[in-house]
Motif scaffolding. Sequence first.
Motif, PDB file in Angstrom:
ATOM      1  N   SER A 126       0.468  -7.425 -11.926  1.00 22.39           N
ATOM      2  CA  SER A 126       0.840  -8.095 -13.167  1.00 22.39           C
ATOM      3  C   SER A 126       2.348  -8.034 -13.357  1.00 22.39           C
ATOM      4  N   GLY A 127       2.860  -8.954 -14.191  1.00 20.08           N
ATOM      5  CA  GLY A 127       4.281  -8.974 -14.475  1.00 20.08           C
ATOM      6  C   GLY A 127       5.121  -9.583 -13.375  1.00 20.08           C
ATOM      7  N   LEU A 128       4.479 -10.330 -12.476  1.00 14.08           N
ATOM      8  CA  LEU A 128       5.179 -10.899 -11.339  1.00 14.08           C
ATOM      9  C   LEU A 128       5.656 -12.322 -11.604  1.00 14.08           C
ATOM     10  N   ALA A 129       6.800 -12.672 -11.037  1.00 12.03           N
ATOM     11  CA  ALA A 129       7.231 -14.067 -11.015  1.00 12.03           C
ATOM     12  C   ALA A 129       6.453 -14.794  -9.921  1.00 12.03           C
ATOM     13  N   ASP A 130       6.468 -16.124  -9.961  1.00  8.75           N
ATOM     14  CA  ASP A 130       5.757 -16.897  -8.939  1.00  8.75           C
ATOM     15  C   ASP A 130       6.397 -16.723  -7.568  1.00  8.75           C
ATOM     16  N   ILE A 131       7.730 -16.598  -7.567  1.00  9.48           N
ATOM     17  CA  ILE A 131       8.478 -16.283  -6.345  1.00  9.48           C
ATOM     18  C   ILE A 131       9.283 -15.024  -6.609  1.00  9.48           C
ATOM     19  N   GLN A 132       9.254 -14.081  -5.670  1.00  2.52           N
ATOM     20  CA  GLN A 132      10.026 -12.852  -5.807  1.00  2.52           C
ATOM     21  C   GLN A 132      10.941 -12.689  -4.602  1.00  2.52           C
ATOM     22  N   ALA A 133      12.221 -12.483  -4.863  1.00  2.00           N
ATOM     23  CA  ALA A 133      13.167 -12.204  -3.794  1.00  2.00           C
ATOM     24  C   ALA A 133      13.025 -10.748  -3.349  1.00  2.00           C
ATOM     25  N   VAL A 134      13.286 -10.505  -2.071  1.00  2.00           N
ATOM     26  CA  VAL A 134      13.317  -9.151  -1.532  1.00  2.00           C
ATOM     27  C   VAL A 134      14.577  -9.016  -0.681  1.00  2.00           C
ATOM     28  N   GLU A 135      15.351  -7.966  -0.934  1.00  2.00           N
ATOM     29  CA  GLU A 135      16.584  -7.727  -0.196  1.00  2.00           C
ATOM     30  C   GLU A 135      16.256  -7.156   1.176  1.00  2.00           C
ATOM     31  N   VAL A 136      17.135  -7.420   2.155  1.00  2.00           N
ATOM     32  CA  VAL A 136      16.861  -7.019   3.536  1.00  2.00           C
ATOM     33  C   VAL A 136      16.662  -5.514   3.658  1.00  2.00           C
ATOM     34  N   GLY A 137      17.349  -4.727   2.834  1.00  2.00           N
ATOM     35  CA  GLY A 137      17.191  -3.281   2.909  1.00  2.00           C
ATOM     36  C   GLY A 137      15.819  -2.806   2.483  1.00  2.00           C
ATOM     37  N   ASN A 138      15.045  -3.658   1.826  1.00  2.00           N
ATOM     38  CA  ASN A 138      13.708  -3.291   1.356  1.00  2.00           C
ATOM     39  C   ASN A 138      12.592  -4.010   2.096  1.00  2.00           C
ATOM     40  N   ILE A 139      12.939  -4.985   2.936  1.00  2.00           N
ATOM     41  CA  ILE A 139      11.892  -5.824   3.522  1.00  2.00           C
ATOM     42  C   ILE A 139      10.969  -5.032   4.436  1.00  2.00           C
ATOM     43  N   SER A 140      11.490  -4.024   5.147  1.00  2.00           N
ATOM     44  CA  SER A 140      10.644  -3.246   6.038  1.00  2.00           C
ATOM     45  C   SER A 140       9.560  -2.513   5.263  1.00  2.00           C
ATOM     46  N   GLU A 141       9.926  -1.923   4.123  1.00  2.00           N
ATOM     47  CA  GLU A 141       8.953  -1.210   3.299  1.00  2.00           C
ATOM     48  C   GLU A 141       7.896  -2.161   2.760  1.00  2.00           C
ATOM     49  N   VAL A 142       8.318  -3.355   2.365  1.00  2.00           N
ATOM     50  CA  VAL A 142       7.365  -4.345   1.851  1.00  2.00           C
ATOM     51  C   VAL A 142       6.419  -4.799   2.957  1.00  2.00           C
ATOM     52  N   VAL A 143       6.957  -5.075   4.125  1.00  2.00           N
ATOM     53  CA  VAL A 143       6.122  -5.501   5.252  1.00  2.00           C
ATOM     54  C   VAL A 143       5.120  -4.410   5.618  1.00  2.00           C
ATOM     55  N   ALA A 144       5.578  -3.151   5.633  1.00  2.00           N
ATOM     56  CA  ALA A 144       4.718  -2.054   6.064  1.00  2.00           C
ATOM     57  C   ALA A 144       3.657  -1.691   5.032  1.00  2.00           C
ATOM     58  N   GLY A 145       3.998  -1.785   3.744  1.00  2.00           N
ATOM     59  CA  GLY A 145       3.085  -1.256   2.737  1.00  2.00           C
ATOM     60  C   GLY A 145       2.522  -2.219   1.721  1.00  2.00           C
ATOM     61  N   ARG A 146       3.062  -3.451   1.653  1.00  2.00           N
ATOM     62  CA  ARG A 146       2.606  -4.352   0.595  1.00  2.00           C
ATOM     63  C   ARG A 146       2.376  -5.775   1.084  1.00  2.00           C
ATOM     64  N   SER A 147       2.210  -5.949   2.376  1.00  2.00           N
ATOM     65  CA  SER A 147       2.036  -7.302   2.909  1.00  2.00           C
ATOM     66  C   SER A 147       0.745  -7.957   2.427  1.00  2.00           C
ATOM     67  N   ASP A 148      -0.265  -7.125   2.111  1.00  2.00           N
ATOM     68  CA  ASP A 148      -1.535  -7.702   1.633  1.00  2.00           C
ATOM     69  C   ASP A 148      -1.397  -8.272   0.224  1.00  2.00           C
ATOM     70  N   GLN A 149      -0.315  -7.946  -0.470  1.00  2.00           N
ATOM     71  CA  GLN A 149      -0.115  -8.438  -1.831  1.00  2.00           C
ATOM     72  C   GLN A 149       0.714  -9.722  -1.865  1.00  2.00           C
ATOM     73  N   LEU A 150       1.070 -10.225  -0.673  1.00  2.00           N
ATOM     74  CA  LEU A 150       1.935 -11.396  -0.585  1.00  2.00           C
ATOM     75  C   LEU A 150       1.332 -12.441   0.345  1.00  2.00           C
ATOM     76  N   MET A 151       1.633 -13.704   0.073  1.00  2.00           N
ATOM     77  CA  MET A 151       1.111 -14.809   0.868  1.00  2.00           C
ATOM     78  C   MET A 151       1.714 -14.823   2.274  1.00  2.00           C
ATOM     79  N   ASP A 152       0.966 -15.384   3.205  1.00  2.00           N
ATOM     80  CA  ASP A 152       1.488 -15.679   4.533  1.00  2.00           C
ATOM     81  C   ASP A 152       2.178 -17.033   4.456  1.00  2.00           C
TER      82      ASP A 152
END
Length: 454
Positions: free
Chosen positions: A113-139
């Motif tokens: 909840s509380g999400l925008a339709d599009i969310q930016a992610v900075e390169v310094g955080n992308i690895s953590e997002v890919v490793a731990g939250r990829s199921d919460q984001l579209m392919d």
Amino acid sequence: MRTRTRTRRTSRRPNARRRTSRALAATVAAGLLAGCALLDEGSSAAPDDGDGGGSDGGPVTLTVGVFGVFGFEEAGLYDEYEKLHPEVTIKEEAAPSNEEYYPALREALDSGSGLADIQAVEVGNISEVVAGRSDQLMDLATVPGVDETAFLHWKWDQATTAENKTIGLGTDIGPMAVCYRKDLFRAAGLPTDREEVAALWFSDWQKYLGVGADYRENAPEGTAFVDSAAGVYNGSISSFPIRYFGREGEPIYKDSPAVEASWDLAMQAAQGQMTAQLKQFTPEWDEGFAEGDFATVICPSWMLGHIQEKAGPAAADKWDIAAAPKPANWGGSFLTVPEAGENKEEAARLAAWLTAPEQQARLFEKQANFPSSQAAYSLPQVADATHPYFNDAPTGEIFSIAAKSIPTLQLGTKDQPIQQQITDAGILPVEQGEMTPEQAWRSAVREIDELLDR
């Protein structure tokens, strides 16, 4: 370009993105300057389905969560998309820094909840997002109009999981060069032609410090060769594919050849009195540009506008740009689409359009955000770009060549804070005469170990 707020680098850039926050927000990044052309009305790499509205064909409002200034609004891209899709309204929600933005984004993804339709992610955080939250984001690789081959392969890989799911589309990147003062080089008896200068340190950061030693022998009074030892470290470490974490995600920073080589270079610069002893992205650093306190600064594309602003009109005929010793990247971001969003398909189409080559070229022209789309490099707005402040340097050519040769980085979940501790708790105290290199390294290791234990 572009940030690292962006007092970082790590993978940072100055926080040129300063707008008030309305939702999630913020961090390290910013873009500043260079050359491109306006998109012809109606052109788009993402297909126009003629609908433009929500899944039922009605009006839809799409929210875009970013940190700092991504440039989409400033370059007129939102207005252009709304013309192409009359029933779409776009609202940007911008935070001033990633330090605020990213923790809020993590919480929102976890809660759904509380999400925008599009969310930016900075390169310094992308690895953590890919490793731990990829199921919460579209392919996003499956979105019509998205072409993997249009992007630099290393940029695409950074947002792709081991299962080949691509959860982010690259916006900008930060290929590095070396910005230098021609007048100070001339006074020190060094060449000033950009190709001759690049040849002095071609392929080796150690050669860069060799030029620094030559500069110091005849340096104009009160000037240093480079702004900071941390800048030397960042330039070197960013040219290695493996830095702080190994292939399996294990921390290796204590025994990393990249860290060792880059630390040694930083120590040589600090102890060899080659630096102006300044911390980047501070008022004192900005003053250094204005006063002409240093002859070189390792500069990603997004830093050019910052240099122009801080050095001012008086230095307009004094700066130039040469290729860096090795290809390296500093900064960049991605657009993601949360699975929990109510307008996923429409948001994915907008994300694809915003990151298409034509739009990335326009951002380069208006905001100096260098494209992560290699397909944009052949467009005249990029290929023919020059920068009048930097002696008409061919910025499109210089940064395109660097971008194509940047290695695919092995990013870990804590790359940015590890680098910050090495530069702030380690390098800076040596540079300012407060610690020996041995003491400073132990101090940085203590801070990093505590960080990793949290």
